[in-house]
Write a protein that holds these residues in place. Sequence first.
Motif, PDB file in Angstrom:
ATOM      1  N   VAL A  14       1.768   6.595  -7.115  1.00 31.01           N
ATOM      2  CA  VAL A  14       0.817   7.015  -7.744  1.00 31.01           C
ATOM      3  C   VAL A  14       0.123   8.420  -7.242  1.00 31.01           C
ATOM      4  N   LEU A  15       0.321   8.690  -5.911  1.00 38.58           N
ATOM      5  CA  LEU A  15      -0.447   9.919  -5.370  1.00 38.58           C
ATOM      6  C   LEU A  15       0.376  11.211  -5.918  1.00 38.58           C
ATOM      7  N   PRO A  16       1.728  11.362  -5.890  1.00 41.22           N
ATOM      8  CA  PRO A  16       2.366  12.490  -6.399  1.00 41.22           C
ATOM      9  C   PRO A  16       1.926  12.625  -7.924  1.00 41.22           C
ATOM     10  N   ALA A  21      -0.926  11.706  -9.216  1.00 44.84           N
ATOM     11  CA  ALA A  21      -2.327  11.838  -9.299  1.00 44.84           C
ATOM     12  C   ALA A  21      -2.506  13.643  -8.742  1.00 44.84           C
ATOM     13  N   VAL A  22      -1.771  14.100  -8.032  1.00 45.26           N
ATOM     14  CA  VAL A  22      -1.677  15.521  -7.483  1.00 45.26           C
ATOM     15  C   VAL A  22      -1.363  16.162  -8.667  1.00 45.26           C
ATOM     16  N   THR A  49       2.792   1.898  -3.390  1.00 42.91           N
ATOM     17  CA  THR A  49       1.790   2.345  -4.493  1.00 42.91           C
ATOM     18  C   THR A  49       1.473   3.611  -4.018  1.00 42.91           C
ATOM     19  N   VAL A  50       1.027   3.927  -3.057  1.00 45.05           N
ATOM     20  CA  VAL A  50       0.655   5.322  -2.634  1.00 45.05           C
ATOM     21  C   VAL A  50       1.664   6.357  -2.960  1.00 45.05           C
ATOM     22  N   ARG A 104       0.847  -1.189   0.095  1.00 47.08           N
ATOM     23  CA  ARG A 104      -0.013   0.052   0.186  1.00 47.08           C
ATOM     24  C   ARG A 104       0.860   1.231  -0.024  1.00 47.08           C
TER      25      ARG A 104
END
Length: 174
Positions: A155-157, A159-160, A151-152, A148
């Motif tokens: 992926v999150l940067p 997505a931001v 992956t976060v 998790r």
Amino acid sequence: MPSSLHLLAYLLAGISGGLLALRTGIPAAPLAGALLGAGLLSMSGKLEPANWPAGTRTALEIGIGTVIGTGLTATAFSELKQLWRPALLITLTLVMTGLVVGLWCSRLLGMDPLIALLGAAPGGISGMSLVGAEFGVGAAVAALHAVRLITVLLVLPLAVRLLLGHGDIPPPAS
């Protein structure tokens, strides 16, 4: 190989992974890199599982708590005065979602309910792994949280950048 050399090998793998990950610029890179470095060595089966000296885990828990605690500044507290409603909503939503996802994983995928619930919990990898260790399932919980977390962090940067149009993500704080 003596136990102390095993621990040294794990420490070197963790340090190497953490230092290599620093070059990626992803948030929490040292944590993720150290986790991958030591984890890959452990999963390779080339060394016995690490048997840390008595009190090591307690010392690490105190260290982790201290690092997190130093981030709770007067500024953070004053921001919480404004953000308590979102903090409460986010916390309740994440806990409830974690419970639902954990129970679904247990029932639908046949996972041990304890591992599923702790693995789906919204806590950080260090905290949830320590809680899992208290119940004797720390390695499985750490594995779920590692997947998790990595992956976060990857992926999150992105997505931001895509969703909010922030082209530049600030470098990680030292």
